[in-house]
Write a protein that holds these residues in place. Structure first.
Motif, mmCIF file in Angstrom:
data_model
loop_
_atom_site.group_PDB
_atom_site.id
_atom_site.type_symbol
_atom_site.label_atom_id
_atom_site.label_comp_id
_atom_site.label_asym_id
_atom_site.label_seq_id
_atom_site.Cartn_x
_atom_site.Cartn_y
_atom_site.Cartn_z
ATOM 1 N N TYR A 132 -43.985 41.473 -0.040
ATOM 2 C CA TYR A 132 -43.669 42.867 -0.340
ATOM 3 C C TYR A 132 -42.240 42.932 -0.862
ATOM 4 O O TYR A 132 -41.311 42.463 -0.203
ATOM 5 N N LYS A 152 -41.954 53.130 0.223
ATOM 6 C CA LYS A 152 -43.085 52.230 0.392
ATOM 7 C C LYS A 152 -42.830 51.003 -0.484
ATOM 8 O O LYS A 152 -42.590 51.141 -1.684
ATOM 9 N N TYR A 188 -41.736 49.088 7.879
ATOM 10 C CA TYR A 188 -41.822 50.483 7.461
ATOM 11 C C TYR A 188 -40.595 51.230 7.951
ATOM 12 O O TYR A 188 -40.427 51.439 9.145
#
Length: 92
Positions: free
Chosen positions: A77, A67, A46
């Motif tokens: 991700y 994000k 993050y």
């Protein structure tokens, strides 16, 4: 392959990534100046406002919250992290 260090506001390395295919620098006089880093991770990182890259192209900072997108095919991700030239932070 060259790698890019993304640092936090204290100068500590938050994450390092190689310059992957699809990563780019975009410059349009008086309109845009940014780099985009493409990478995938199994455990998300993050990033925070103010995280930056300082390299031979200049200083580029994260000026908008980001994000990652979860890729159900790979289970990772996917990041398309945009870092704007340091002087664009004034847009906030």
């Amino acid at each position: 392959m060259e790698s890019v260090d993304i640092k936090d506001i204290s100068g500590n390395i938050r994450f390092s990534t190689p310059i992957n295919e699809g990563s780019k620098r975009h410059f349009l006089l008086m309109q845009e100046d940014y780099i985009t880093l493409l990478f995938s991770l199994f455990n998300p990182v993050y990033f925070k406002l103010g995280d930056y890259v300082d390299n031979e192209l200049g200083i580029f900072e994260l000026v908008d919250l980001y994000k990652p997108t979860y890729n159900t095919t790979t289970g990772a991700y996917d990041y398309e992290l945009r870092l704007d030239a340091y002087y664009w932070k004034w847009k906030n």
